[in-house]
Design an enzyme around this catalytic site. Structure first.
Site, PDB file in Angstrom:
ATOM      1  N   ASP A  82       0.836  -1.202   0.000  1.00 29.75           N
ATOM      2  CA  ASP A  82       0.000   0.000   0.000  1.00 29.75           C
ATOM      3  C   ASP A  82       0.876   1.259   0.000  1.00 29.75           C
ATOM      4  O   ASP A  82       0.599   2.235  -0.698  1.00 29.75           O
ATOM      5  CB  ASP A  82      -0.914  -0.005   1.229  1.00 29.75           C
ATOM      6  N   HIS A 132      -4.732  -3.340   6.595  1.00 31.71           N
ATOM      7  CA  HIS A 132      -4.524  -3.624   5.171  1.00 31.71           C
ATOM      8  C   HIS A 132      -5.869  -4.077   4.595  1.00 31.71           C
ATOM      9  O   HIS A 132      -6.119  -5.238   4.354  1.00 31.71           O
ATOM     10  CB  HIS A 132      -3.454  -4.702   4.984  1.00 31.71           C
TER      11      HIS A 132
END
EC number: 1.1.1.37
Length: 334
Positions: free
Chosen positions: A159, A187
């Site tokens: 990410d 996440h």
């Protein structure tokens, strides 16, 4: 040459591992003078595929690869480990509730935590990739009480890299010119990619990303949703999940644990939230900005948090607390 280190990759017959194993074997992660014994673990039905992966690793003729062990047995896989990269998990199937996914994975990561406790070195560094990564990581840590919980981390580096890349693309620079983006929280699609402390190098000068872009509505809108939903977008386009970029992010994450972060830079990883100064409840596995030195992470302190960020950080913490609660109901009965 130093002694070989023992590195486990679970889910080793899968897509991500296929992109990851070569990089571990060729010295890109632990350095060009560090021999490695690679241990590959997968479930029994995958052993045929795993044998093929084993043959390929042999055929790469990598000088640093001292030995490759392919197994479906936890007592072999977890023995005397220096590093455990837990990629394998139960993937989400069509029509599957997140609750069902949590239940299946609690079982897996409770067993793997117990195996770490029983067989691995107490100094082992454990990196959890399999989703839901944060809660799986917390489950494993809880199931290995004699290994310091600071030794456990989960992957939010993909990410982090996605956020850097989006900024770089927008400004027409390379992602190396962008630093100190932050992924806060889970996440999942509630994660908060935050660039309010990020810097970009433009014409040899470091500028804040907000100043460089002068496009607050993009930064507070489309940028965030693009990063949050990038995994789903890759699956939609490729009909498969993001294996190459995930493997690269795992390499980045583990290399930073091993060698530390560059001076003046921080990275994002999911770690235990105990004692943080950002108002995130203790005992969650939450992604923070960290610096790393001597294989030890430290949360970056003193960053100002505006109201926009606060709301996003609280939202993802709330999701993690709910996930934890569900998982731990299963944990007590697993």
């Amino acid at each position: 040459m130093s002694e070989p280190i023992r590195v486990l990759v679970t889910g080793a017959a899968g897509q991500i591992a296929y992109s990851l194993l070569y990089s571990i074997g060729n010295g890109s992660v632990f350095g060009k003078d560090q021999p490695v014994t690679l241990v590959l673990l997968d479930i029994t039905p995958m052993m045929g595929v795993l044998d093929g992966v084993l043959m390929e690793l042999q055929d790469c003729a990598l000088p640093l690869l001292k030995d490759v062990i392919a197994t479906d047995k936890e007592d072999i896989a977890f023995k005397d480990l220096d590093v455990a990269i837990l990629v394998g998990s139960m993937p989400r199937r069509d029509g599957m509730e997140r609750k069902d996914l949590l239940k299946a994975n609690v079982k897996i990561f409770k067993c793997q935590g117990a195996a770490l406790e029983k067989y691995a070195k107490k100094s082992v560094k454990v990196i959890v990739v399999g989703n839901p990564a944060n809660t799986n990581c917390l489950t494993a840590a809880k199931s290995a009480p004699s290994i310091p919980k600071e030794n456990f981390s989960c992957l939010t580096r993909l990410d982090h890299n996605r956020a850097k890349a989006q900024i770089a693309l927008k400004l027409g620079v390379t992602s190396d010119d962008v630093k100190n983006v932050i992924i806060w929280g889970n996440h999942s699609s509630t994660q908060y990619p935050d660039v309010s402390h990020a810097k970009v190098k433009l014409q040899g000068k470091e500028v804040g990303v907000y100043d460089a872009l002068k496009d607050d509505s993009w930064l507070k809108g489309e940028f965030i949703t693009t990063v949050q939903q990038r995994g789903a977008a890759v699956i939609k386009a490729r009909k498969l999940s993001s294996a190459m970029s995930a493997a690269k992010a795992i390499c980045d994450h583990v290399r930073d644990i091993w060698f530390g972060t560059p001076e003046g830079e921080f990275v994002s990883m999911g770690i235990i939230s105990d004692g943080n100064s950002y108002g995130v409840p203790d005992d969650l596995l939450y992604s923070f900005p960290v610096t790393i030195k001597n294989k030890t992470w430290k949360i970056v302190e003193g960053l100002t948090i505006n109201d926009f960020s606060r709301e996003k950080m609280d939202l993802t913490a709330k999701e993690l607390a709910e996930e934890k609660e569900t998982a731990f109901e299963f944990l007590s009965s697993a």
